[in-house]
Design a protein around this motif. Structure first.
Motif, PDB file in Angstrom:
ATOM      1  N   HIS A  40      -0.712   4.298   6.151  1.00 12.95           N
ATOM      2  CA  HIS A  40       0.703   3.841   6.519  1.00 12.95           C
ATOM      3  C   HIS A  40       0.144   2.091   6.632  1.00 12.95           C
ATOM      4  O   HIS A  40       1.539   1.334   6.098  1.00 12.95           O
ATOM      5  CB  HIS A  40       1.470   4.768   7.474  1.00 12.95           C
ATOM      6  CG  HIS A  40       2.955   3.841   7.652  1.00 12.95           C
ATOM      7  ND1 HIS A  40       3.769   3.863   6.566  1.00 12.95           N
ATOM      8  CD2 HIS A  40       3.178   3.815   9.294  1.00 12.95           C
ATOM      9  CE1 HIS A  40       4.793   3.406   7.455  1.00 12.95           C
ATOM     10  NE2 HIS A  40       4.442   3.084   8.645  1.00 12.95           N
ATOM     11  N   LEU A  41      -0.304   2.097   7.835  1.00 12.40           N
ATOM     12  CA  LEU A  41      -0.724   0.426   8.476  1.00 12.40           C
ATOM     13  C   LEU A  41      -1.779   0.007   7.567  1.00 12.40           C
ATOM     14  O   LEU A  41      -1.139  -0.702   7.870  1.00 12.40           O
ATOM     15  CB  LEU A  41      -0.422   0.471   9.967  1.00 12.40           C
ATOM     16  CG  LEU A  41       0.198   1.483  10.570  1.00 12.40           C
ATOM     17  CD1 LEU A  41       0.062   1.854  11.676  1.00 12.40           C
ATOM     18  CD2 LEU A  41       1.726   0.615  10.466  1.00 12.40           C
ATOM     19  N   ASN A  42      -2.436  -0.064   6.439  1.00  9.97           N
ATOM     20  CA  ASN A  42      -2.713  -0.590   5.289  1.00  9.97           C
ATOM     21  C   ASN A  42      -2.252  -1.492   4.900  1.00  9.97           C
ATOM     22  O   ASN A  42      -2.123  -1.315   3.698  1.00  9.97           O
ATOM     23  CB  ASN A  42      -3.670   0.340   4.501  1.00  9.97           C
ATOM     24  CG  ASN A  42      -5.082  -0.861   4.107  1.00  9.97           C
ATOM     25  OD1 ASN A  42      -5.031  -1.825   4.351  1.00  9.97           O
ATOM     26  ND2 ASN A  42      -5.935  -0.192   4.013  1.00  9.97           N
ATOM     27  N   SER A  43      -1.511  -2.124   5.717  1.00  5.81           N
ATOM     28  CA  SER A  43      -0.748  -3.181   4.125  1.00  5.81           C
ATOM     29  C   SER A  43      -0.993  -4.415   3.138  1.00  5.81           C
ATOM     30  O   SER A  43      -0.368  -4.901   2.003  1.00  5.81           O
ATOM     31  CB  SER A  43       0.260  -4.002   5.513  1.00  5.81           C
ATOM     32  OG  SER A  43      -0.547  -5.320   5.647  1.00  5.81           O
ATOM     33  N   LYS A  44      -2.629  -4.091   3.130  1.00  7.74           N
ATOM     34  CA  LYS A  44      -3.207  -4.985   1.983  1.00  7.74           C
ATOM     35  C   LYS A  44      -3.042  -4.106   0.439  1.00  7.74           C
ATOM     36  O   LYS A  44      -2.857  -4.875  -0.006  1.00  7.74           O
ATOM     37  CB  LYS A  44      -4.506  -4.880   2.263  1.00  7.74           C
ATOM     38  CG  LYS A  44      -4.757  -5.612   3.098  1.00  7.74           C
ATOM     39  CD  LYS A  44      -6.662  -6.230   2.946  1.00  7.74           C
ATOM     40  CE  LYS A  44      -7.564  -5.406   3.114  1.00  7.74           C
ATOM     41  NZ  LYS A  44      -8.199  -4.788   3.954  1.00  7.74           N
ATOM     42  N   VAL A  45      -3.066  -2.993   0.351  1.00  6.03           N
ATOM     43  CA  VAL A  45      -2.265  -2.110  -0.520  1.00  6.03           C
ATOM     44  C   VAL A  45      -0.948  -1.552  -0.764  1.00  6.03           C
ATOM     45  O   VAL A  45      -0.520  -1.320   0.077  1.00  6.03           O
ATOM     46  CB  VAL A  45      -3.423  -0.431  -0.246  1.00  6.03           C
ATOM     47  CG1 VAL A  45      -3.598   0.354  -1.388  1.00  6.03           C
ATOM     48  CG2 VAL A  45      -4.762  -0.766   0.100  1.00  6.03           C
ATOM     49  N   ASP A  46      -0.461  -1.850  -1.632  1.00  3.08           N
ATOM     50  CA  ASP A  46       0.374  -2.396  -2.022  1.00  3.08           C
ATOM     51  C   ASP A  46       0.924  -0.049  -1.897  1.00  3.08           C
ATOM     52  O   ASP A  46       0.305   0.039  -2.256  1.00  3.08           O
ATOM     53  CB  ASP A  46       0.822  -2.605  -2.989  1.00  3.08           C
ATOM     54  CG  ASP A  46       2.596  -2.512  -3.253  1.00  3.08           C
ATOM     55  OD1 ASP A  46       3.227  -2.887  -1.874  1.00  3.08           O
ATOM     56  OD2 ASP A  46       3.225  -2.873  -4.443  1.00  3.08           O
ATOM     57  N   TRP A  47       2.113   0.384  -1.441  1.00  2.00           N
ATOM     58  CA  TRP A  47       2.445   1.172  -1.198  1.00  2.00           C
ATOM     59  C   TRP A  47       3.560   1.283  -1.166  1.00  2.00           C
ATOM     60  O   TRP A  47       4.368   0.957  -0.302  1.00  2.00           O
ATOM     61  CB  TRP A  47       1.607   2.548  -0.578  1.00  2.00           C
ATOM     62  CG  TRP A  47       1.426   3.850  -0.524  1.00  2.00           C
ATOM     63  CD1 TRP A  47       2.333   5.069   0.463  1.00  2.00           C
ATOM     64  CD2 TRP A  47       0.684   5.237  -1.326  1.00  2.00           C
ATOM     65  NE1 TRP A  47       2.333   5.622  -0.828  1.00  2.00           N
ATOM     66  CE2 TRP A  47       1.430   6.007  -1.427  1.00  2.00           C
ATOM     67  CE3 TRP A  47       0.587   4.724  -2.451  1.00  2.00           C
ATOM     68  CZ2 TRP A  47       1.131   6.920  -2.003  1.00  2.00           C
ATOM     69  CZ3 TRP A  47      -0.469   5.819  -3.496  1.00  2.00           C
ATOM     70  CH2 TRP A  47      -0.072   6.876  -3.144  1.00  2.00           C
ATOM     71  N   GLU A  48       4.841   2.885  -1.578  1.00  2.00           N
ATOM     72  CA  GLU A  48       5.806   2.618  -1.528  1.00  2.00           C
ATOM     73  C   GLU A  48       6.512   2.132   0.034  1.00  2.00           C
ATOM     74  O   GLU A  48       7.374   1.655   0.790  1.00  2.00           O
ATOM     75  CB  GLU A  48       6.646   4.160  -2.100  1.00  2.00           C
ATOM     76  CG  GLU A  48       8.245   3.870  -2.416  1.00  2.00           C
ATOM     77  CD  GLU A  48       8.676   4.689  -3.274  1.00  2.00           C
ATOM     78  OE1 GLU A  48       9.755   5.391  -3.310  1.00  2.00           O
ATOM     79  OE2 GLU A  48       7.599   5.324  -3.831  1.00  2.00           O
ATOM     80  N   GLN A  49       6.069   3.153   1.109  1.00  2.00           N
ATOM     81  CA  GLN A  49       5.824   3.755   2.637  1.00  2.00           C
ATOM     82  C   GLN A  49       5.212   2.175   3.051  1.00  2.00           C
ATOM     83  O   GLN A  49       5.461   2.732   4.411  1.00  2.00           O
ATOM     84  CB  GLN A  49       6.329   5.033   2.916  1.00  2.00           C
ATOM     85  CG  GLN A  49       7.073   5.799   2.208  1.00  2.00           C
ATOM     86  CD  GLN A  49       8.312   5.846   3.147  1.00  2.00           C
ATOM     87  OE1 GLN A  49       8.183   5.176   3.935  1.00  2.00           O
ATOM     88  NE2 GLN A  49       9.059   7.125   2.807  1.00  2.00           N
TER      89      GLN A  49
END
Lengths: 108, 897
Positions: free
Chosen positions: B370-379
């Motif tokens: 959830h907090l790995n903002s480098k990897v794009d993910w819906e949430q």
């Protein structure tokens, strides 16, 4: 032995208290351990151990005389109680019993 | 040789004092004696030089530290002093009286503290929710999400400092070989969130997002199955798992298990409900409504054989206790064995130096996703938001604390007699400090109750702005209460400490004799006021800049007309059927008077795009591509700088393109209308002919620069969206008509529409949310700071009553008095702005404006306006007291003694 079990360091301190008689207080015990066992004990460790032994009733303490080097503070002198002597005795014997069980090395 | 005294005075007193703090009194003397003895022995044995003294001191310090251990600490007998207990009721009574007596100041303090506490509790909830993401999975620590870090061709070409792009979309085969060849991997599932599909049950039609997963999905993740097969609900490819919500919506009260329904996925397939799962909670990174086997995803079988199709997010479960760094090494080996040659073949023409890694597969554990903002993910979320929110809460709390300190200090004169009498009767300073601290804690606790109520009231609003669904529940409340309670007590102590120390310092003789004037010299208030103002000014300037930027974003001319355009999804998959929908629909509704025009596109704005890379003359070029029809350019009012629009009556236009000016510039064309763009890398022909040049328009969000783009009419890319331009009156009626026509033309497809301007502005939702949160924080910060200033000005005017009287007798007019009273606030405000302006400028540049390619200009006028506005607000605040004090008849103030 059961609940009267003593840790190794406790046993050393208790023995030294027995050795030093009327001179058994914090610093003297630290020095004696260094001298006889060759091991560096910290003052705080010795104090904590002494208080624990006192809780178990193996030593008792009273306030002794003050000296100049202590800035006028009195010593707390520890003496071994008969329960303490008995425990030391019991531990020594238990160890000797164990020791005898080791097969002695035979020289052919 | 220095002679050593016997008193042990060489031993530093502060170290011995430290010992006294924690050492039980009954043991203290002998321990201290032993320590001093040890100290003296070292000094005497080492020939008494300087270094020996130092050494002895260090030794002493550490010896004392070693006594800080449970064996000593726990021998303290904790006692409560009887006096303090008896006095407690007195302290509380005096505190209550004081709060009641000074209603204005108590209100100012309580208001500030309760707003601050409300902010703190809401933001605590937010941070807690962020941290709780995905924590509900039983195997969370052994589930790994695999992702790919790959050299980005475009970034490489542009020599971007960060050459890599990170993606969780992986080749389908990777998960399979990991499961087969790595002994640590016990299970694997791919999960594709999928897209919206039409679903039919009986006569009813639903539009529903359909996700795809491997059969191990429900074994790996903790999504409890409520009814149906709990062990292997995705065993057969026609099995479907639906959530309870979907079950109710589709089947009502009927038993959903075993029901069959049809889904349109390129072709129509029939599925059976095998199980109903609980809907994933809102703090889950993985969301789904319907899950079917991944084999059903269009194109899966082909993609499975190709390493080049990055389309499947993959999760693996490893054995508990797996060494993850070792696992990474094994994964690297596995990847280079299967994929190494494939990857280097993709880059063989590019001369990449050997020391540059082309592509690497790595992983994070499920709770980290959830907090790995480098990897794009819906949430996915960025932890920096938690920090910013906490920072805002801390700022407001700080401003409120400063209010308390300032008001207590400046009103301390009134407590003078009380302190004097208490001390005379025998109160120790320690007791006075506890008394005053208790007073501030009592006030803080009162504020806490109000603050919590405020937080509960504001929670729905807060949820809306942060896009969360946080609730106060019976389980969560004790924890929240505990945290807020600790914050409150800490705040009370922090706010009360300085005033307590200051007040308890009064000497009873002086205090009681009244030797001091009524004005106490508490010089520390001024820096605090400056700090408070600087913090508020920081918030003010930052929100002004944020508003500027939002205004620019929402009002900027995008280069096309986005108003009164309705977009309708063709919902017919990816093919000719979708393309034909546009012309069929145009024929049916084109004659309605409300309809201005109907066009088609492959991707409406903010609903996807296509980005092509192609090689021309050994350089890879990139461009955004939109498939359109001939109505597209006129419908959106796109201006052509040169050339003409598409013409469907000319067959050659199927192979023609309209480019934008950015593309012309990148290609360096001097005569674009005679140019060809070979974007299909056709070795036999020249490529597509350029028939028009469109003026640059913002087809992407304003966060990005306008990049090269072209429009084309080639049939291989279908039109997926119908654009309908309507005339302005009666929009709902027009939509009803469009819907009726759609239903009669396509009874089996849902009518899914949106407004183009809504789609475009949705790109900035996040920024708008932050602007609102910041604005709200600013408003509260200003109110709290102004209330504080109001109180302060009142006290100061009161302190200067006699000075004002004397000045008036000597001939000063009211204006002069007013200036005299308020000059200092003007100076303080200006100093505060001087500090805040560069800080906020820098912060906004770094954090906010860096997100936009189109930046608002931060000019001097923003700062000037903020300074003037701030001055006006602060002068307005102090005017009441100024005017009141200046108007008093000197006779009343001077005769009072």
């Amino acid at each position: 032995m059961g609940k009267d079990f003593l840790g190794e360091f406790e046993e050393v301190v208790l023995t030294i208290v027995g050795v030093l008689q009327e001179e058994a207080y914090g610093n003297a015990i630290v020095n004696e351990i260094k001298l006889r066992v060759g091991r560096d004990a910290t003052l705080s460790a010795v104090h904590v151990t002494l208080y624990r032994l006192e809780d178990k009733g193996l030593v008792k303490s009273h306030m002794g005389g003050a000296t100049n080097t202590r800035g006028g503070r009195r010593k707390r002198i520890f003496t071994i109680t008969s329960a303490g002597m008995a425990t030391l005795q019991a531990m020594k014997e238990a160890r000797m019993d164990l020791w005898k069980l080791i097969p002695q090395l035979k020289i052919a | 040789v220095k002679k050593h005294t016997s008193s042990g005075l060489d031993a530093p007193q502060w170290i011995l004092t430290m010992l006294r703090w924690f050492c039980p009194p009954q043991l203290h003397e002998s321990i201290e004696g032993d320590l001093i003895e040890e100290f003296q022995v070292i000094i005497q044995s080492e020939n008494s030089d300087k270094s020996a003294l130092r050494k002895a001191k260090i030794r002493l310090f550490f010896s004392v530290l070693r006594f800080f251990r449970p064996g000593i600490l726990l021998r303290n007998r904790f006692t409560i002093s009887l006096t303090t207990t008896i006095m407690l009721s007195n302290y509380l009574r005096v505190a209550a009286r004081n709060i009641a007596k000074r209603k204005t100041y108590s209100f100012i303090n309580a208001f500030g503290l309760s707003v601050a506490i409300a902010f703190c509790s809401l933001i605590y909830l937010y941070v807690e929710d962020e941290r709780n993401f995905d924590q509900f999975h039983e195997k969370k620590e052994s589930i790994l999400r695999i992702y790919n870090v790959a050299l980005d061709r475009e970034k490489w070409q542009k020599k971007d400092p960060d050459l890599y792009r990170t993606s969780a979309w992986l080749p389908a085969k990777l998960g399979e070989i990991m499961l087969d060849e790595l002994p640590e991997v016990v299970d694997m599932t791919r999960f594709n969130r999928g897209s919206s599909a039409t679903m039919r049950y009986g006569d009813e039609i639903f539009k529903q997002r359909v996700s795809y997963a491997d059969s191990g999905f429900f074994k790996m993740f903790t999504f409890p199955i409520k009814v149906g097969n709990p062990h292997n609900p995705l065993r057969f490819s026609s099995d479907a798992v639906i959530t309870t919500e979907v079950a109710t919506r589709f089947f009502g009260d009927e038993d959903p298990i075993g029901k069959t329904f049809e889904l349109d996925l390129n072709e129509t397939k029939t599925f059976t409900v095998a199980a109903v799962a609980e809907s994933p909670p809102s703090n889950s990174s993985i969301a789904f409504e319907i899950i079917i086997g991944i084999g059903n995803q269009p194109g899966f079988e082909q993609n499975r054989e190709q390493w080049g199709s990055f389309a499947y997010p993959t999760f693996v479960e490893v054995k508990a206790g797996t060494d993850l760094s070792l696992f990474q090494t094994k994964l690297d080996t596995l990847v280079s064995k299967h994929l190494g040659s494939v990857i280097s073949s993709w880059w063989k023409d590019d001369d990449i130096p050997d020391n540059i890694t082309l592509s690497r597969f790595t992983f994070d554990t499920l709770p980290e996703v959830h907090l790995n903002s480098k990897v794009d993910w819906e949430q996915v979320s960025d932890p920096k938001y938690s920090w910013i929110l906490s920072g805002i809460a801390a700022l407001i709390l700080f401003i409120a604390i400063i209010n308390y300190i300032n008001l207590s200090l400046t009103t301390s004169a009134g407590r003078r007699i009380e302190v004097g009498i208490r001390k005379t009767i025998g109160a120790t300073r320690h007791q006075l400090v506890s008394q005053f601290s208790l007073e501030s804690v009592v006030l803080a606790l009162m504020s806490m109750v109000i603050g919590l109520l405020l937080a509960v009231t504001a929670l729905p609003w807060f949820n809306e702005f942060t896009q969360k669904t946080i609730h106060f529940t019976v389980e969560s409340f004790p924890k929240i209460f505990l945290v807020v309670f600790s914050i409150t007590v800490l705040t009370g102590l922090l706010a009360g400490s300085y005033p307590a120390l200051f007040l308890s310092r009064f000497q009873p003789v002086k205090a009681l004799k009244g030797a001091l004037t009524s004005k106490m010299n508490a010089g520390f208030t001024k820096p605090l006021v400056v700090l408070q103002f600087a913090l508020s000014a920081f918030l003010v300037i930052s929100s002004v800049i944020m508003f500027r930027q939002m205004k620019l974003v929402t009002t900027k001319d995008l280069g096309y007309n986005k108003d009164q355009v309705i977009t309708i999804q063709t919902s017919a998959g990816w093919g000719d059927r979708a393309t034909q929908t546009v012309s069929q629909f145009r024929n049916s509704v084109g004659s309605m008077p409300e309809i201005v025009n109907v066009a088609g596109t492959s991707a409406s704005f903010n609903r996807g795009w296509a980005h092509y890379g192609y090689r021309i003359n050994d350089t890879t070029r990139f461009a955004y591509v939109y498939r359109v029809d001939e109505q597209y350019v006129p419908l959106l009012g796109i201006d052509l700088a040169a050339g003409r629009n598409f013409d469907e009556s000319r067959p050659s236009d199927k192979n023609a393109i309209i480019v934008n000016e950015a593309l012309v510039k990148e290609m360096g064309w001097s005569d674009p209308l005679n140019a060809y763009l070979n974007y299909r890398e056709d070795s036999t022909g020249l490529g597509a002919k350029v028939i028009g040049v469109a003026k640059d328009y913002h087809f992407l969000s304003l966060e990005r620069k306008i990049e090269p783009m072209f429009l084309m009419m080639e049939d291989r890319t279908p039109l997926t969206t119908v654009l309908v331009k309507i005339s302005s009156d009666d929009i709902p009626g027009t939509i009803e008509k469009l819907k009726a026509t759609w239903k009669s033309l396509y009874p089996d497809r849902a009518f899914e529409y949106s407004f183009l301007d809504d789609d475009v502005s949705r790109q900035y939702t996040l920024y708008e949310r932050w602007t609102s949160i910041m604005a709200l924080a600013t408003v509260f910060a200003i109110i709290i700071a102004c209330l504080g200033l109001f109180g302060l000005a009142g006290v100061n005017a009161l302190n200067k009553t006699r000075e004002i009287g004397i000045r008036k007798v000597m001939g000063a007019d009211e204006l002069a008095i007013f200036v005299m009273l308020n000059r200092q606030y003007v100076i303080l405000s200006i100093i505060a702005f001087g500090i805040a302006a560069p800080v906020s400028y820098y912060t906004m540049q770094k954090w906010w404006l860096s997100g936009f390619a189109e930046k608002a200009v931060i000019g001097w006028e923003i700062f000037t306006l903020s300074v003037i506005g701030g001055l006006l607000i602060s002068l307005g605040t102090v005017t009441y007291h100024g005017v009141k004090a200046a108007g008093i008849n000197p006779a009343t103030t001077l005769k009072c003694e």
